[in-house]
Each structure stands twice: as structure tokens, then as C-alpha cells.
Motif scaffolding. Sequence first.
Motif, mmCIF file in Angstrom:
data_model
loop_
_atom_site.group_PDB
_atom_site.id
_atom_site.type_symbol
_atom_site.label_atom_id
_atom_site.label_comp_id
_atom_site.label_asym_id
_atom_site.label_seq_id
_atom_site.Cartn_x
_atom_site.Cartn_y
_atom_site.Cartn_z
ATOM 1 N N SER A 39 -18.054 -23.556 42.235
ATOM 2 C CA SER A 39 -18.640 -23.945 40.947
ATOM 3 C C SER A 39 -20.123 -24.223 41.072
ATOM 4 O O SER A 39 -20.669 -25.075 40.379
ATOM 5 C CB SER A 39 -17.918 -25.184 40.388
ATOM 6 O OG SER A 39 -18.042 -26.282 41.281
ATOM 7 N N GLY A 40 -20.784 -23.479 41.972
ATOM 8 C CA GLY A 40 -22.234 -23.462 41.974
ATOM 9 C C GLY A 40 -22.728 -22.563 40.855
ATOM 10 O O GLY A 40 -21.969 -22.143 39.979
ATOM 11 N N GLN A 41 -24.013 -22.239 40.889
ATOM 12 C CA GLN A 41 -24.582 -21.472 39.786
ATOM 13 C C GLN A 41 -23.930 -20.103 39.620
ATOM 14 O O GLN A 41 -23.643 -19.678 38.492
ATOM 15 C CB GLN A 41 -26.093 -21.327 39.971
ATOM 16 C CG GLN A 41 -26.497 -20.687 41.281
ATOM 17 C CD GLN A 41 -27.996 -20.560 41.438
ATOM 18 O OE1 GLN A 41 -28.755 -20.761 40.504
ATOM 19 N NE2 GLN A 41 -28.443 -20.239 42.635
ATOM 20 N N ILE A 42 -23.650 -19.402 40.714
ATOM 21 C CA ILE A 42 -23.023 -18.085 40.602
ATOM 22 C C ILE A 42 -21.613 -18.215 40.040
ATOM 23 O O ILE A 42 -21.203 -17.457 39.161
ATOM 24 C CB ILE A 42 -22.988 -17.371 41.970
ATOM 25 C CG1 ILE A 42 -24.398 -17.168 42.521
ATOM 26 C CG2 ILE A 42 -22.271 -16.020 41.836
ATOM 27 C CD1 ILE A 42 -25.241 -16.205 41.756
ATOM 28 N N GLY A 43 -20.855 -19.189 40.544
ATOM 29 C CA GLY A 43 -19.495 -19.384 40.054
ATOM 30 C C GLY A 43 -19.453 -19.732 38.574
ATOM 31 O O GLY A 43 -18.626 -19.208 37.821
#
Length: 367
Positions: free
Chosen positions: A186-190
Amino acid sequence: MKAIAVTPGKPNSVHLRDIPAPDINSVPDGKGIRIKVLKVGVDATDREINEALYGNAPPGDDFLVLGHECFGLVLEVGPNVRSVKPGDYVTATVRRPGSSIYDAIGTYDMTSEETYYERGINLLHGYLTEEIVDGEEYVVRVPQGLKHLHVLMEPMSCAAKAIHQAYECQRRMRVWSPKRAFVLGSGQIGLLATLVLKLKGLEVFTLARAPAPHLKSEIVEGLEASYISTQETSLLELAEKVGKADLIIDATGSSHVAFEAMQALGHNGVLVWTSITGGKKMAEIPSDKINIEWVLGNKLLLGSVNANREYFESGIKDMALGEVMYPGVLEKILTTPVDGLDNYAEMMRRLVEDNSALKVYVNVASE
């Protein structure tokens, strides 16, 4: 002019230095664009380059200017530039072409060469400076209505590419209509991948370690997806509970999770790896079980890195639609501003030590 740079190969070498101002005439055929850098996003890539895990200086230099997530304002254009004008907001792609056939046709993010060129990462200086000059092919206009999302354009392009490539590959199935997706991380890419998948109408489960509630779970739920804490429900438990996924996007940075995901993919499904793992960790996997299930299930594993102009443009379109569908949600990703190039030490401290920082970015200049 000022720039934040590192000495490649030397750990913790981040520093401020002066570099020459760029010349718009360095781009041939009157296609140059001079850009005032307003904001630059930084992430684990910049941290790992500063740790000397990878990154190389351009030929002739012993330093590398960091920064690959650019947002700026056009100051000047060459006489043959048609796509942007002074006063436009823009971002710029990261990868630059080599000499393979894929580079020649504009898919330079798919180069077949071992040597690759990426601004702020490998063999080309990045964007953490006051002004840049680039060619028209690599500069993408950002709608004024999205300027509040500024440095998310580059990570959005990576998410857009990963999902688009999965659908492209599944043309092999003649009819492929995925219903369920797992997003790992759930970082920016996720989070941005979660948006793209929701816009495609899928039921999306976004998995990360920390139990809800917190900012990341709030963003996932704001996108009308389901947040799952792996401390409460493991990936394989989720697959058993709701069914295996038709599409999995791994954005964890963990090779162990990337391989574990192979067991959570359904028949005719696609697993996309976007994680960059530069370490030497080992993982034990049930290889016989995975082997037979993947062969009998016609499953596909796909690696996706970086993005060309096509995915920047499609990502910006998805971001615009996302702002209409889920207003105010994406802006929550932009948690941690750092003011000015002089504050490079604070920038790096936030990347290394601040666990609450979802997205760190540098306010390089005001308009």
C-alpha cells in the motif's frame, strides 16, 4: 544552479552542489523544452542509490543528480515544439532510449539492452535541480486541474503500465474478463494500482502489514476497495476465503511476498511483479506444487518496470477520472513535503526514518 546529488558507489554521499544551467539548444531540431522545476518526488529508489546499492554517474562526471519524479512549469520551448507552450505544467519520463529496436520505436522502457538510461538513476542526471531541459518526446503536459497531484504522475505511469501490460498479454486468452484483483503493498504504486483496477470495474483487495485504521487503509477504502492487514489475514488465507485472484499486482519490495503470490493466483490469471529487490534474501517455496498448478492453470508471470510516454498519458487520464470518481482521495498520498534543495539532509532523513511518510517530495520552487 543548485542540485542534490550523490557520488555513486559511495554510501551516504548525498550533498548539495552547483551544476551548469541547461541549454535549450542542446536538444536538436528545435525540439528542446526548458522547464522550471517546481516539485520532485523521492522514494526508496533515491534512498537505495544513496546507500550505493545501485546507480551510475553520466559519462565524464563523478556525481549523479538525484530525482526521477518531476513536476514543473514550461519556461521556454524550441521553434519546432508543438505539444506544450510556456506556462504549461508538465512532467517528464524517466527512461531514455538506447539502440535496440524497442528503443527506436518509442518503447524504450522495454529495451533489450543490458545498459539502460534513466534520469536520476542510471547514467543520466535527474530532476532535483532548479531547471532542466529535455526533448519534446519526453515531456508530458499535466492538466491544470491536476496540479495538486504533481509528483504522482511518474508512479501513476508505472501502475498504469503494469496493468495495461497484463491486459495486453491476456489477448492470448481471446476472452479474458477478470473480476477479482489483489494488490500487494500500500505504498504509492500499490495505491495507484488500486485506483486503476477500480476504474476497470474489478473487486480489489489491497494488502499490507499494518492493521487498520490508518492513512493507507483510509485511502484504500476511499477508493471503494477492501484493505486487508496481513497480520490479521494472510494472502493465502484471503485467497481461500474470497477465491483466488484473476490479477495480482505485487508492489511490496519483498521477494518473499512476490513468490508467495504465485500460490494465490487463479486459473488463466496474471501475476505482475513491479518490486525491485536488490538484496540477497533466500526464500523456500513449494516449487512442485506451483509448477503443476501454473502449467495446468495457464498462469502468467510478468515483470514490469518504468514507463514510456504512452503510460504517462494514460495514467494522467486515469488520475483525472479518479478525481471525479473519488474526489480528494489521491491527494492524501502526498504526506511529506520538504522545502528547498538546501534541505537535502531532511529529505533523506524523512525517507530513511519517517515511517509515517507515505510520499516525500521536495518543494524546489514556487511558481
